[in-house]
Design an enzyme around this catalytic site. Structure first.
Site, short mmCIF file in Angstrom:
data_model
loop_
_atom_site.label_atom_id
_atom_site.label_comp_id
_atom_site.label_asym_id
_atom_site.label_seq_id
_atom_site.Cartn_x
_atom_site.Cartn_y
_atom_site.Cartn_z
N SER A 115 0.89 -1.17 0.00
CA SER A 115 0.00 0.00 0.00
C SER A 115 0.92 1.22 0.00
O SER A 115 2.09 1.10 0.36
CB SER A 115 -0.83 0.00 1.29
OG SER A 115 -1.50 1.24 1.46
N LYS B 7 2.06 -3.08 6.49
CA LYS B 7 2.33 -2.87 5.06
C LYS B 7 3.80 -2.49 4.83
O LYS B 7 4.39 -2.85 3.81
CB LYS B 7 1.38 -1.80 4.49
CG LYS B 7 -0.08 -2.26 4.43
CD LYS B 7 -0.29 -3.47 3.51
CE LYS B 7 -1.74 -3.82 3.31
NZ LYS B 7 -1.95 -4.96 2.40
N TYR C 127 -1.92 -0.95 10.57
CA TYR C 127 -1.95 -1.24 9.12
C TYR C 127 -0.65 -0.78 8.46
O TYR C 127 -0.03 -1.51 7.69
CB TYR C 127 -3.16 -0.51 8.52
CG TYR C 127 -3.43 -0.78 7.05
CD1 TYR C 127 -4.15 -1.90 6.64
CD2 TYR C 127 -3.00 0.11 6.06
CE1 TYR C 127 -4.42 -2.14 5.29
CE2 TYR C 127 -3.26 -0.10 4.72
CZ TYR C 127 -3.98 -1.23 4.34
OH TYR C 127 -4.24 -1.46 3.01
#
Ligand code: NAD
Length: 254
Positions: free
Chosen positions: A145, A162, A158
């Site tokens: 991402s 990532k 998150y």
């Protein structure tokens, strides 16, 4: 005309919808036999049906990417079904809860880690093992991402997972380059998928705020990521490895 992954066997995780479904359809359009994998069987079977309706070849295999036994068996069943593995797109992921770090629960951190980072580790581990056993070239792409490249407020768990995907990608690329196994990642910006819809539903003000940051003036759509992932898996990208390709409409150029 032959497709860019003609005759190859491709495995896509998180392929019951969103980016994974679009990528699975593009793999099939470009001539691959596709294993569609996900936790969700019904929607995964729907992806298979869409591919078959368009004249492609696909099969569904259920797998929870956070469980080593499931991932090992996914690779084994792929080989049972189609005889080999050539390309893998490790795309399954979750958004978890978005909170500031001091409010982020241990469970939320663990959930993000288990699916988004450990899931990619397990996929790379068993896919590389299969490529080495076949003694053949292979290509792996994982979905990181732009949150794997820059920080993002309220998304610490998150973001950490990532960033881990980007690190695993570089390391695997170096470890297996001499075995003709290429390992890359794609770093999507904001893409209209069921994941994004869930986030907007939970926080209605988020949509306009995020749109304001889009240089292109819109969010991306799943095939715009799928095309990049399939290209990275194809022989057209034969000198590309260890790369995390940004596909974000310019969002990280600012
Ligand atoms: P999505 O929720 O639409 O699709 C994700 C898929 O992963 C779902 O089908 C889900 O069932 C599956 N999945 C979840 N946990 C799983 C598990 N443990 N095992 C197997 N499958 C599992 O989301 P999406 O937006 O299409 O996301 C795909 C990937 O792209 C994710 O890794 C996500 O983090 C990443 N991503 C999305 C965006 C975005 O804006 N949509 C941006 C950057 C990165």
């Amino acid at each position: 005309m032959a497709g860019i992954v003609q005759g190859k066997v491709a495995l896509v995780t998180g392929a019951a919808g969103g980016i994974g479904r679009a990528a699975a359809e593009i793999f099939a359009r470009e001539g691959a036999k596709v294993v569609v994998s996900d936790l969700q069987e019904d929607n995964g079977q729907e992806t298979v049906a869409l591919i078959k309706k368009a004249g492609g070849e696909a099969t569904f295999i259920r797998c929870d990417v956070s469980r080593a036994g499931d991932v090992e068996s996914l690779v084994a069943k792929t080989v049972e079904q189609y005889g080999r593995l050539d390309c893998a797109y490790n795309n399954a992921g979750v958004e978890g809860e978005w909170t500031r770090l001091h409010e982020c629960s241990e469970d939320n951190f663990d959930f993000n880690y288990r699916v988004n980072m450990k899931g990619v580790f397990l996929c790379i581990k068993y896919q590389v093992t299969q490529f080495l056993a076949q003694n053949s070239p292979g290509a792996i792409v994982s979905t990181a991402s732009i949150a794997g490249l820059v920080g993002s407020k309220n998304a610490g768990a998150y973001v950490a997972a990532k960033h881990g995907v980007v690190g695993l990608t570089k390391t695997a690329a170096l470890e297996y380059a001499r075995k003709n196994i290429r390992v890359n990642a794609v770093c999507p910006g904001v893409i209209r998928t069921p994941m994004l819809e869930r986030m907007f539903e939970a926080n209605p003000k988020m949509e306009d705020a995020m749109l304001g940051f889009e240089p292109i003036g819109r969010f991306g759509v799943p095939p715009e990521i799928g095309e990049a992932a399939v290209w990275l898996c194809s022989d057209q990208a034969s000198f590309v490895t260890g790369h995390s390709m940004v596909v974000d409409g310019g969002a990280t150029a600012c």
